[in-house]
Motif scaffolding. Structure first.
Motif, PDB file in Angstrom:
ATOM      1  N   TRP A   1       1.785  -6.891  17.544  1.00 20.44           N
ATOM      2  CA  TRP A   1       0.963  -7.605  18.529  1.00 20.44           C
ATOM      3  C   TRP A   1      -0.401  -6.948  18.686  1.00 20.44           C
ATOM      4  N   THR A   2      -0.434  -5.619  18.790  1.00 19.78           N
ATOM      5  CA  THR A   2      -1.718  -4.950  19.030  1.00 19.78           C
ATOM      6  C   THR A   2      -2.636  -5.047  17.816  1.00 19.78           C
ATOM      7  N   TYR A   3      -2.088  -4.992  16.587  1.00 20.46           N
ATOM      8  CA  TYR A   3      -2.926  -5.167  15.401  1.00 20.46           C
ATOM      9  C   TYR A   3      -3.516  -6.580  15.373  1.00 20.46           C
ATOM     10  N   LEU A   4      -2.715  -7.561  15.743  1.00 29.03           N
ATOM     11  CA  LEU A   4      -3.217  -8.933  15.780  1.00 29.03           C
ATOM     12  C   LEU A   4      -4.311  -9.086  16.830  1.00 29.03           C
ATOM     13  N   GLU A   5      -4.122  -8.475  17.996  1.00 27.33           N
ATOM     14  CA  GLU A   5      -5.138  -8.522  19.047  1.00 27.33           C
ATOM     15  C   GLU A   5      -6.435  -7.849  18.608  1.00 27.33           C
ATOM     16  N   LYS A   6      -6.322  -6.745  17.885  1.00 29.63           N
ATOM     17  CA  LYS A   6      -7.521  -5.994  17.501  1.00 29.63           C
ATOM     18  C   LYS A   6      -8.273  -6.650  16.345  1.00 29.63           C
ATOM     19  N   TYR A   7      -7.533  -7.022  15.288  1.00 31.28           N
ATOM     20  CA  TYR A   7      -8.186  -7.468  14.063  1.00 31.28           C
ATOM     21  C   TYR A   7      -8.165  -8.984  13.873  1.00 31.28           C
ATOM     22  N   GLY A   8      -7.297  -9.685  14.607  1.00 30.73           N
ATOM     23  CA  GLY A   8      -7.170 -11.115  14.393  1.00 30.73           C
ATOM     24  C   GLY A   8      -6.332 -11.456  13.181  1.00 30.73           C
ATOM     25  N   VAL A   9      -5.798 -10.430  12.512  1.00 30.19           N
ATOM     26  CA  VAL A   9      -4.935 -10.605  11.358  1.00 30.19           C
ATOM     27  C   VAL A   9      -4.075  -9.351  11.267  1.00 30.19           C
ATOM     28  N   LYS A  10      -2.882  -9.479  10.739  1.00 27.46           N
ATOM     29  CA  LYS A  10      -2.013  -8.312  10.601  1.00 27.46           C
ATOM     30  C   LYS A  10      -1.294  -8.381   9.261  1.00 27.46           C
ATOM     31  N   ALA A  11      -0.805  -7.238   8.796  1.00 28.31           N
ATOM     32  CA  ALA A  11      -0.014  -7.218   7.573  1.00 28.31           C
ATOM     33  C   ALA A  11       1.280  -7.990   7.810  1.00 28.31           C
ATOM     34  N   SER A  12       1.642  -8.846   6.860  1.00 29.11           N
ATOM     35  CA  SER A  12       2.841  -9.670   7.039  1.00 29.11           C
ATOM     36  C   SER A  12       4.110  -8.901   6.730  1.00 29.11           C
ATOM     37  N   SER A  13       3.982  -7.756   6.054  1.00 29.16           N
ATOM     38  CA  SER A  13       5.172  -7.017   5.640  1.00 29.16           C
ATOM     39  C   SER A  13       5.166  -5.613   6.243  1.00 29.16           C
ATOM     40  N   GLY A  14       6.253  -5.275   6.935  1.00 32.54           N
ATOM     41  CA  GLY A  14       6.367  -3.940   7.500  1.00 32.54           C
ATOM     42  C   GLY A  14       5.317  -3.679   8.551  1.00 32.54           C
ATOM     43  N   GLY A  15       5.031  -2.412   8.765  1.00 33.42           N
ATOM     44  CA  GLY A  15       4.090  -2.021   9.808  1.00 33.42           C
ATOM     45  C   GLY A  15       2.652  -1.923   9.353  1.00 33.42           C
ATOM     46  N   GLY A  16       2.373  -2.262   8.064  1.00 34.57           N
ATOM     47  CA  GLY A  16       0.995  -2.137   7.587  1.00 34.57           C
ATOM     48  C   GLY A  16       0.498  -0.715   7.691  1.00 34.57           C
ATOM     49  N   ARG A  17      -0.685  -0.528   8.274  1.00 34.15           N
ATOM     50  CA  ARG A  17      -1.251   0.812   8.432  1.00 34.15           C
ATOM     51  C   ARG A  17      -0.566   1.599   9.540  1.00 34.15           C
ATOM     52  N   SER A  18       0.188   0.933  10.400  1.00 33.61           N
ATOM     53  CA  SER A  18       0.896   1.660  11.451  1.00 33.61           C
ATOM     54  C   SER A  18       2.206   2.253  10.941  1.00 33.61           C
ATOM     55  N   SER A  19       2.592   1.916   9.719  1.00 37.73           N
ATOM     56  CA  SER A  19       3.818   2.444   9.134  1.00 37.73           C
ATOM     57  C   SER A  19       3.655   3.916   8.765  1.00 37.73           C
ATOM     58  N   ALA A  20       4.755   4.653   8.812  1.00 43.17           N
ATOM     59  CA  ALA A  20       4.716   6.059   8.391  1.00 43.17           C
ATOM     60  C   ALA A  20       4.420   6.197   6.907  1.00 43.17           C
ATOM     61  N   ARG A  21       4.460   5.099   6.171  1.00 42.94           N
ATOM     62  CA  ARG A  21       4.095   5.150   4.746  1.00 42.94           C
ATOM     63  C   ARG A  21       2.655   5.625   4.578  1.00 42.94           C
ATOM     64  N   GLU A  22       1.814   5.340   5.560  1.00 33.78           N
ATOM     65  CA  GLU A  22       0.408   5.776   5.514  1.00 33.78           C
ATOM     66  C   GLU A  22       0.285   7.291   5.442  1.00 33.78           C
ATOM     67  N   THR A  23       1.272   8.024   5.956  1.00 30.79           N
ATOM     68  CA  THR A  23       1.154   9.485   6.032  1.00 30.79           C
ATOM     69  C   THR A  23       1.244  10.167   4.680  1.00 30.79           C
ATOM     70  N   ILE A  24       1.580   9.417   3.638  1.00 30.93           N
ATOM     71  CA  ILE A  24       1.620  10.018   2.295  1.00 30.93           C
ATOM     72  C   ILE A  24       0.280  10.642   1.946  1.00 30.93           C
ATOM     73  N   GLY A  25      -0.808   9.923   2.234  1.00 33.68           N
ATOM     74  CA  GLY A  25      -2.133  10.466   1.923  1.00 33.68           C
ATOM     75  C   GLY A  25      -2.418  11.746   2.679  1.00 33.68           C
ATOM     76  N   ARG A  26      -1.969  11.831   3.931  1.00 31.02           N
ATOM     77  CA  ARG A  26      -2.179  13.048   4.723  1.00 31.02           C
ATOM     78  C   ARG A  26      -1.441  14.234   4.097  1.00 31.02           C
ATOM     79  N   VAL A  27      -0.192  13.984   3.701  1.00 29.47           N
ATOM     80  CA  VAL A  27       0.615  15.072   3.151  1.00 29.47           C
ATOM     81  C   VAL A  27       0.046  15.543   1.821  1.00 29.47           C
ATOM     82  N   ALA A  28      -0.403  14.617   0.989  1.00 28.37           N
ATOM     83  CA  ALA A  28      -1.005  15.001  -0.286  1.00 28.37           C
ATOM     84  C   ALA A  28      -2.259  15.841  -0.064  1.00 28.37           C
ATOM     85  N   ALA A  29      -3.127  15.395   0.837  1.00 31.04           N
ATOM     86  CA  ALA A  29      -4.361  16.136   1.121  1.00 31.04           C
ATOM     87  C   ALA A  29      -4.068  17.509   1.688  1.00 31.04           C
TER      88      ALA A  29
END
Length: 417
Positions: A109-137
């Motif tokens: 809901w909050t991603y839709l409110e902010k951007y007017g569009v949201k990822a249709s699958s999973g949590g998009g950028r809010s998913s913990a999958r995003e943290t892969i880049g942090r761990v690599a860095a």
């Protein structure tokens, strides 16, 4: 924003079920040996599918360095790293029910409110999958910190639900006064923590009870939260940028940017609010072993003595600046929002009579897999603060020495390096 840091700058990209996730790291010092073998161990510790207590999504999370190195040596140019998503299943989310309802406690809901569009699958950028880049860095940051200053960062699961490794007591409302905790942060290693996989709590009795707790919630199609405690050892004194970028403020910023995080406390934390100042204050003493001063600072031509504190309720930080003692803190994580139970919730159109039974593969407790992510964000904070201080010291060293013939100036400054 998707960029963290001022001197050691990390930009992450990718969504939960896109083709790849990764990062670009700018500010890595040139001339450091670096290959995928330096990065992969932390990626493997973070990956899903490690046990029956984690999500069954099976990703190997193999990292590839795309730029910024040649023949295993950093060039000083931006380092790009990519991890291919192999087991993404966007179809798990593409059904009419999931499209109609924002999932309870998710970011739909909050991603839709902010951007007017949201990822249709999973949590998009809010998913913990995003943290892969942090761990690599952070694996790059950690190698530099280890080589340059011997800095060590170790995190572990300290609680799951109401089960605590160091439960608060009337005598020790905060672990900072508990001798067992203070001994642990002196000696704990990642290797020791990983002996207690899948929970990563380095106490057998507590680990067994935590595992049972997670399994019980998993079997009920429910979830549970907990805490991760982290210690950073061998950090030089003088790091931190008052007033708004104090080191504990940056750590809090970093930790609360991790998905599912809900709380942060440093040093004695909230338990320290229950003890008087006469107990909580950290008296200064002469360091028992006085190492050579990195700055070569002197007063009246005599090397300035190194001080330490008799206790460490401050968690290694005073006035927002590191004092050379261990930095330790705790991060709270909420129960994962996606559970297998049907939940009453409104549709995007406002119909309050609906029921959502979420699909997908998710952890019943994120805490064990959050351990390397907490370590990662700690490393990114420390390396950025270290580079800021090094920049200041180098700039100062290029000035002519101050004339200290006036008593008030002599009392203000060190003789200098």
């Amino acid at each position: 924003m998707s960029t963290f840091g001022d001197f050691f700058k990390v930009t992450t990209y990718g969504e939960s079920h896109c083709r790849s996730v990764g990062c670009i790291v700018d500010g890595v010092p040139p001339g450091m040996e670096l290959t995928e073998e330096d990065i992969q161990p932390q990626m493997t510790r973070r990956r899903p599918g490690q046990s029956a207590l984690t999500t069954p999504r099976n990703e190997m999370d193999t990292v590839e360095i795309q730029s910024g190195t040649e023949f295993g040596i950093t060039l000083g140019t931006p380092i790009a790293m990519v991890v291919r998503n192999k087991d993404q299943r966007p179809k798990d989310y593409g059904n009419s029910t999931m499209d109609m309802y924002p999932r309870p406690s998710h970011a739909d809901w909050t991603y839709l409110e902010k951007y007017g569009v949201k990822a249709s699958s999973g949590g998009g950028r809010s998913s913990a999958r995003e943290t892969i880049g942090r761990v690599a860095a952070s694996a790059i940051a950690e190698k530099y910190l280890k080589l340059s200053h011997g800095i060590e960062i170790v995190a572990w699961t300290s609680s799951v639900g109401g089960i605590h490794m160091f439960p608060p007591t009337a005598t020790h409302p905060t672990p900072s006064t508990n001798p067992a905790f203070l001994s642990l942060i002196d000696t704990i290693t990642r290797e020791k923590v990983d002996e207690f996989v899948p929970v990563r709590c380095p106490d057998q009795a507590a680990s067994d009870r935590m595992a049972e707790e997670i399994a019980a919630f998993r079997d009920k199609s429910d979830s549970i939260g907990g805490t991760v405690t982290c210690v950073i050892r061998n950090v030089p004194s003088g790091l931190g940028e008052p007033c708004f970028d104090k080191i504990e403020a940056m750590l809090a910023h970093a930790m609360l940017s991790i998905p599912a995080s809900k709380g942060f406390e440093i040093g004695s934390g909230f338990g320290g609010c229950e003890v008087p100042g006469s107990i909580h204050n950290d008296p200064f003493i002469l360091a028992p072993e006085v190492p050579p001063l990195e700055t070569g600072a002197t007063r009246n031509g005599i090397p300035r003595p190194r001080l330490t504190t008799k206790t460490n309720n401050s968690g290694g930080i005073q006035g927002g600046i590191t004092n050379g003692a261990h930095i330790y803190f705790k991060v709270g994580f909420k129960p994962p929002a996606t559970i297998g139970q049907a939940q009453n919730t409104a549709t995007y159109d406002g119909d309050a009579s609906g029921t959502l039974e979420a699909k997908g593969r998710h952890d019943p407790c994120v805490v064990p897999r959050a351990v390397p992510i907490v370590e990662a964000m700690a490393a990114l904070v420390v390396v950025d603060a270290l580079m800021a201080q090094q920049s200041r010291q180098v700039s100062r060293s290029m000035l002519p020495p101050l004339k200290t013939n006036k008593p008030e100036i002599k009392a203000m400054v060190e003789d200098g390096p």
